[in-house]
Design a protein around this motif. Sequence first.
Motif, PDB file in Angstrom:
ATOM      1  N   MET A   1       0.828  -1.194   0.000  1.00 21.74           N
ATOM      2  CA  MET A   1       0.000   0.000   0.000  1.00 21.74           C
ATOM      3  C   MET A   1       0.871   1.256   0.000  1.00 21.74           C
ATOM      4  O   MET A   1       0.500   2.247  -0.605  1.00 21.74           O
ATOM      5  CB  MET A   1      -0.928  -0.021   1.216  1.00 21.74           C
ATOM      6  N   LYS A   2       2.027   1.179   0.651  1.00 22.50           N
ATOM      7  CA  LYS A   2       2.912   2.348   0.727  1.00 22.50           C
ATOM      8  C   LYS A   2       3.317   2.832  -0.662  1.00 22.50           C
ATOM      9  O   LYS A   2       3.322   4.041  -0.931  1.00 22.50           O
ATOM     10  CB  LYS A   2       4.142   1.998   1.561  1.00 22.50           C
TER      11      LYS A   2
ATOM     12  N   GLU B   1       2.555   6.481  -2.383  1.00 26.73           N
ATOM     13  CA  GLU B   1       3.627   7.321  -2.928  1.00 26.73           C
ATOM     14  C   GLU B   1       3.375   7.662  -4.395  1.00 26.73           C
ATOM     15  O   GLU B   1       3.600   8.793  -4.818  1.00 26.73           O
ATOM     16  CB  GLU B   1       4.974   6.635  -2.755  1.00 26.73           C
ATOM     17  N   ARG B   2       2.916   6.693  -5.151  1.00 22.92           N
ATOM     18  CA  ARG B   2       2.640   6.931  -6.575  1.00 22.92           C
ATOM     19  C   ARG B   2       1.490   7.930  -6.741  1.00 22.92           C
ATOM     20  O   ARG B   2       1.557   8.853  -7.561  1.00 22.92           O
ATOM     21  CB  ARG B   2       2.304   5.618  -7.270  1.00 22.92           C
ATOM     22  N   ALA B   3       0.435   7.762  -5.945  1.00 21.22           N
ATOM     23  CA  ALA B   3      -0.704   8.680  -6.021  1.00 21.22           C
ATOM     24  C   ALA B   3      -0.278  10.091  -5.618  1.00 21.22           C
ATOM     25  O   ALA B   3      -0.655  11.065  -6.281  1.00 21.22           O
ATOM     26  CB  ALA B   3      -1.845   8.191  -5.138  1.00 21.22           C
ATOM     27  N   LEU B   4       0.524  10.215  -4.564  1.00 21.28           N
ATOM     28  CA  LEU B   4       1.016  11.530  -4.148  1.00 21.28           C
ATOM     29  C   LEU B   4       1.836  12.181  -5.257  1.00 21.28           C
ATOM     30  O   LEU B   4       1.683  13.373  -5.540  1.00 21.28           O
ATOM     31  CB  LEU B   4       1.866  11.418  -2.877  1.00 21.28           C
ATOM     32  N   PHE B   5       2.688  11.404  -5.892  1.00 24.57           N
ATOM     33  CA  PHE B   5       3.508  11.930  -6.986  1.00 24.57           C
ATOM     34  C   PHE B   5       2.640  12.420  -8.141  1.00 24.57           C
ATOM     35  O   PHE B   5       2.869  13.504  -8.685  1.00 24.57           O
ATOM     36  CB  PHE B   5       4.483  10.848  -7.477  1.00 24.57           C
ATOM     37  N   GLU B   6       1.643  11.640  -8.498  1.00 24.55           N
ATOM     38  CA  GLU B   6       0.817  11.980  -9.658  1.00 24.55           C
ATOM     39  C   GLU B   6      -0.120  13.160  -9.416  1.00 24.55           C
ATOM     40  O   GLU B   6      -0.458  13.882 -10.347  1.00 24.55           O
ATOM     41  CB  GLU B   6       0.034  10.749 -10.123  1.00 24.55           C
ATOM     42  N   VAL B   7      -0.544  13.377  -8.172  1.00 21.13           N
ATOM     43  CA  VAL B   7      -1.462  14.487  -7.902  1.00 21.13           C
ATOM     44  C   VAL B   7      -0.755  15.789  -7.548  1.00 21.13           C
ATOM     45  O   VAL B   7      -1.385  16.841  -7.513  1.00 21.13           O
ATOM     46  CB  VAL B   7      -2.484  14.155  -6.776  1.00 21.13           C
ATOM     47  N   ARG B   8       0.532  15.732  -7.306  1.00 20.20           N
ATOM     48  CA  ARG B   8       1.256  16.912  -6.834  1.00 20.20           C
ATOM     49  C   ARG B   8       0.980  18.192  -7.633  1.00 20.20           C
ATOM     50  O   ARG B   8       0.782  19.248  -7.034  1.00 20.20           O
ATOM     51  CB  ARG B   8       2.753  16.623  -6.785  1.00 20.20           C
ATOM     52  N   PRO B   9       0.944  18.152  -8.969  1.00 17.06           N
ATOM     53  CA  PRO B   9       0.700  19.405  -9.713  1.00 17.06           C
ATOM     54  C   PRO B   9      -0.695  20.018  -9.471  1.00 17.06           C
ATOM     55  O   PRO B   9      -0.902  21.189  -9.753  1.00 17.06           O
ATOM     56  CB  PRO B   9       0.842  18.986 -11.181  1.00 17.06           C
TER      57      PRO B   9
END
Length: 68
Positions: free
Chosen positions: A1-2, A6-14
């Motif tokens: 899940m971690k 992390e992937r979701a956080l990276f993709e939504v950052r902008p």
Amino acid sequence: MKEKIERALFEVRPYIEYYEELKRKVEEISSKAQDEVSFVKSLEEEIRNSQEPFKTDLRIFLQKFSSL
């Protein structure tokens, strides 16, 4: 899940206005969640209790996390 978080956080950052706050809150919730289902439920509860514009940041994250 971690890795998924992390992937979701990276993709939504902008698209996120309060990224650091979002990251801290997501990490806090994930540290207490036993599994993905309880993580999503806790995140939904946090969305209900939050104020705009942070509420929108949480929704964007949840939408991306759920789609991965």
